[in-house]
Design a protein around this motif. Sequence first.
Motif, PDB file in Angstrom:
ATOM      1  N   LEU A 138      20.285  75.678  -9.111  1.00 37.57           N
ATOM      2  CA  LEU A 138      19.004  75.022  -9.340  1.00 37.57           C
ATOM      3  C   LEU A 138      19.109  73.574  -8.863  1.00 37.57           C
ATOM      4  O   LEU A 138      20.209  73.013  -8.797  1.00 37.57           O
ATOM      5  CB  LEU A 138      18.644  75.065 -10.824  1.00 37.57           C
ATOM      6  CG  LEU A 138      18.488  76.442 -11.457  1.00 37.57           C
ATOM      7  CD1 LEU A 138      18.196  76.310 -12.946  1.00 37.57           C
ATOM      8  CD2 LEU A 138      17.396  77.230 -10.786  1.00 37.57           C
ATOM      9  N   PRO A 139      17.978  72.952  -8.555  1.00 36.09           N
ATOM     10  CA  PRO A 139      18.038  71.544  -8.161  1.00 36.09           C
ATOM     11  C   PRO A 139      18.676  70.717  -9.274  1.00 36.09           C
ATOM     12  O   PRO A 139      18.540  71.036 -10.456  1.00 36.09           O
ATOM     13  CB  PRO A 139      16.573  71.159  -7.978  1.00 36.09           C
ATOM     14  CG  PRO A 139      15.829  72.440  -7.852  1.00 36.09           C
ATOM     15  CD  PRO A 139      16.625  73.477  -8.579  1.00 36.09           C
ATOM     16  N   SER A 140      19.342  69.651  -8.883  1.00 33.93           N
ATOM     17  CA  SER A 140      19.936  68.779  -9.899  1.00 33.93           C
ATOM     18  C   SER A 140      18.823  68.175 -10.751  1.00 33.93           C
ATOM     19  O   SER A 140      17.661  68.096 -10.317  1.00 33.93           O
ATOM     20  CB  SER A 140      20.749  67.660  -9.248  1.00 33.93           C
ATOM     21  OG  SER A 140      19.886  66.723  -8.636  1.00 33.93           O
ATOM     22  N   VAL A 141      19.174  67.754 -11.937  1.00 35.88           N
ATOM     23  CA  VAL A 141      18.206  67.139 -12.846  1.00 35.88           C
ATOM     24  C   VAL A 141      17.546  65.949 -12.165  1.00 35.88           C
ATOM     25  O   VAL A 141      16.321  65.812 -12.156  1.00 35.88           O
ATOM     26  CB  VAL A 141      18.892  66.731 -14.170  1.00 35.88           C
ATOM     27  CG1 VAL A 141      17.981  65.851 -15.004  1.00 35.88           C
ATOM     28  CG2 VAL A 141      19.310  67.966 -14.949  1.00 35.88           C
ATOM     29  N   ARG A 142      18.352  65.101 -11.570  1.00 34.44           N
ATOM     30  CA  ARG A 142      17.804  63.895 -10.923  1.00 34.44           C
ATOM     31  C   ARG A 142      16.920  64.246  -9.732  1.00 34.44           C
ATOM     32  O   ARG A 142      15.863  63.646  -9.544  1.00 34.44           O
ATOM     33  CB  ARG A 142      18.928  62.974 -10.485  1.00 34.44           C
ATOM     34  CG  ARG A 142      19.643  62.317 -11.643  1.00 34.44           C
ATOM     35  CD  ARG A 142      20.672  61.306 -11.137  1.00 34.44           C
ATOM     36  NE  ARG A 142      21.555  60.873 -12.184  1.00 34.44           N
ATOM     37  CZ  ARG A 142      21.280  59.916 -13.051  1.00 34.44           C
ATOM     38  NH1 ARG A 142      20.121  59.305 -13.000  1.00 34.44           N
ATOM     39  NH2 ARG A 142      22.151  59.569 -13.971  1.00 34.44           N
ATOM     40  N   ALA A 152      13.643  65.763 -11.032  1.00 29.65           N
ATOM     41  CA  ALA A 152      12.869  64.703 -11.694  1.00 29.65           C
ATOM     42  C   ALA A 152      12.227  63.790 -10.647  1.00 29.65           C
ATOM     43  O   ALA A 152      11.062  63.408 -10.769  1.00 29.65           O
ATOM     44  CB  ALA A 152      13.765  63.898 -12.629  1.00 29.65           C
ATOM     45  N   SER A 153      12.970  63.471  -9.613  1.00 30.68           N
ATOM     46  CA  SER A 153      12.439  62.627  -8.549  1.00 30.68           C
ATOM     47  C   SER A 153      11.322  63.346  -7.800  1.00 30.68           C
ATOM     48  O   SER A 153      10.277  62.762  -7.517  1.00 30.68           O
ATOM     49  CB  SER A 153      13.565  62.261  -7.584  1.00 30.68           C
ATOM     50  OG  SER A 153      13.062  61.520  -6.504  1.00 30.68           O
ATOM     51  N   GLN A 154      11.526  64.614  -7.502  1.00 30.40           N
ATOM     52  CA  GLN A 154      10.525  65.407  -6.780  1.00 30.40           C
ATOM     53  C   GLN A 154       9.221  65.500  -7.564  1.00 30.40           C
ATOM     54  O   GLN A 154       8.134  65.410  -6.999  1.00 30.40           O
ATOM     55  CB  GLN A 154      11.076  66.802  -6.509  1.00 30.40           C
ATOM     56  CG  GLN A 154      10.105  67.721  -5.800  1.00 30.40           C
ATOM     57  CD  GLN A 154      10.651  69.139  -5.661  1.00 30.40           C
ATOM     58  OE1 GLN A 154      11.823  69.392  -5.911  1.00 30.40           O
ATOM     59  NE2 GLN A 154       9.803  70.058  -5.278  1.00 30.40           N
ATOM     60  N   LEU A 155       9.331  65.686  -8.885  1.00 32.79           N
ATOM     61  CA  LEU A 155       8.146  65.845  -9.731  1.00 32.79           C
ATOM     62  C   LEU A 155       7.645  64.515 -10.301  1.00 32.79           C
ATOM     63  O   LEU A 155       6.626  64.480 -10.987  1.00 32.79           O
ATOM     64  CB  LEU A 155       8.447  66.817 -10.879  1.00 32.79           C
ATOM     65  CG  LEU A 155       8.781  68.251 -10.467  1.00 32.79           C
ATOM     66  CD1 LEU A 155       9.195  69.055 -11.687  1.00 32.79           C
ATOM     67  CD2 LEU A 155       7.611  68.901  -9.746  1.00 32.79           C
ATOM     68  N   ALA A 156       8.386  63.438 -10.034  1.00 34.83           N
ATOM     69  CA  ALA A 156       8.043  62.099 -10.523  1.00 34.83           C
ATOM     70  C   ALA A 156       7.928  62.068 -12.049  1.00 34.83           C
ATOM     71  O   ALA A 156       6.946  61.576 -12.603  1.00 34.83           O
ATOM     72  CB  ALA A 156       6.763  61.601  -9.860  1.00 34.83           C
ATOM     73  N   ILE A 157       8.946  62.640 -12.715  1.00 31.54           N
ATOM     74  CA  ILE A 157       8.996  62.612 -14.173  1.00 31.54           C
ATOM     75  C   ILE A 157      10.390  62.202 -14.626  1.00 31.54           C
ATOM     76  O   ILE A 157      11.322  62.134 -13.833  1.00 31.54           O
ATOM     77  CB  ILE A 157       8.596  63.975 -14.797  1.00 31.54           C
ATOM     78  CG1 ILE A 157       9.503  65.098 -14.298  1.00 31.54           C
ATOM     79  CG2 ILE A 157       7.145  64.290 -14.521  1.00 31.54           C
ATOM     80  CD1 ILE A 157       9.208  66.445 -14.938  1.00 31.54           C
ATOM     81  N   ASN A 158      10.523  61.951 -15.900  1.00 29.95           N
ATOM     82  CA  ASN A 158      11.772  61.491 -16.480  1.00 29.95           C
ATOM     83  C   ASN A 158      12.854  62.585 -16.391  1.00 29.95           C
ATOM     84  O   ASN A 158      12.585  63.746 -16.724  1.00 29.95           O
ATOM     85  CB  ASN A 158      11.512  61.125 -17.947  1.00 29.95           C
ATOM     86  CG  ASN A 158      12.661  60.432 -18.601  1.00 29.95           C
ATOM     87  OD1 ASN A 158      13.781  60.919 -18.573  1.00 29.95           O
ATOM     88  ND2 ASN A 158      12.373  59.300 -19.213  1.00 29.95           N
TER      89      ASN A 158
END
Length: 122
Positions: free
Chosen positions: A35-39, A42-48
């Motif tokens: 799966l994509p990394s958490v960071r 989060a960056s892709q979806l612009a969320i925390n």
Amino acid sequence: MITLNYRDARAIYEQVRDGLRTLIVTGAIADGEKLPSVRALASQLAINPNTIARAYTELENEGYCCSVPGKGCFAVCGTREQDDARRRELKRKVRELLTELRAMGADEQELIDLLKEEERHD
């Protein structure tokens, strides 16, 4: 991949979790695929990032992914038992919603129309 709806009553982490679960169950994310990394997500979806971490934790608790320290999170296609358990849980939730809709005056035809409308969106 995943789209967020800020008008949705569900929390953002639930939308992320549900989106990823759907991708895993439908095979869009293959068994064992990272799966994509958490960071990154989060960056892709612009969320925390904490929101993504919570979604991943929930998916792991449900058996849809597993974390490998230092490597990331990997999709785990559900076993037949997991799929059956999830199906039972979803049916229970649908029954609760139907009961509430009936209590609010929805008739059978309205519920059938709702189901047909949802089928058209697929």
